[in-house]
Motif scaffolding. Structure first.
Motif: not given
Length: 147
Positions: A43-50, A85-95, A139-146
């Motif tokens: 599920s690809c969200y745009h929560h608060n512009e994130i 996004p994760v604080e202190g990380q330049p790229a998206p991270a997985c939790s 492609t949908t997930v990759r484009q959304h995140l990166y």
């Protein structure tokens, strides 16, 4: 293990209940050399512009070609993670998060693993390999995140 996203994946657009912004939900099969390996929901969200994605992966060591996927094997589990996004990380991270937390409690999902259960599960490395594959090849997930 070589993974492949089945080309017949589905993409559905909806509206987030919490913030009323549109989102895309991708789901499909991931196959390996033995056939069906996993089912994923991203599920690809745009929560608060994130830009973030919540990805659930259902893994079962008893997929049967002549059985409906709704009939789980005794070891079926669902892992979940948030990618963003994760604080202190330049790229998206997985939790890790609870698997299929917003989905109904149905046998289809097997056991929905909590973060703590997922960390101790013997399939955790397989799950992360699957997540890496989704992030690189859907492609949908990759484009959304990166972008």
């Amino acid at each position: 293990m070589e993974l492949r996203i089945d080309p017949d994946r589905n993409i559905r657009t909806g509206v987030c209940d919490c913030c009323q912004t549109p989102y895309d939900r991708v789901n499909g099969f991931i196959n390996n050399d033995d056939g069906a390996y996993a089912i994923y929901y991203a599920s690809c969200y745009h929560h608060n512009e994130i830009h973030e994605a919540w990805i659930d992966v259902i893994i079962d060591d008893a997929w049967a070609p002549d059985e409906p996927v709704s009939r789980p094997g005794p070891n079926r589990v669902t892992f979940g993670c948030r990618v963003g996004p994760v604080e202190g990380q330049p790229a998206p991270a997985c939790s890790l998060v609870k698997g299929a937390a917003v989905a109904p409690d149905e046998p289809f999902y097997g056991r929905k693993l909590t973060r703590e259960e997922a960390l101790a599960h013997p399939w955790l490395s397989d799950y992360w390999e699957t997540i890496d594959h989704i992030l690189e090849n859907d492609t949908t997930v990759r484009q959304h995140l990166y972008g």
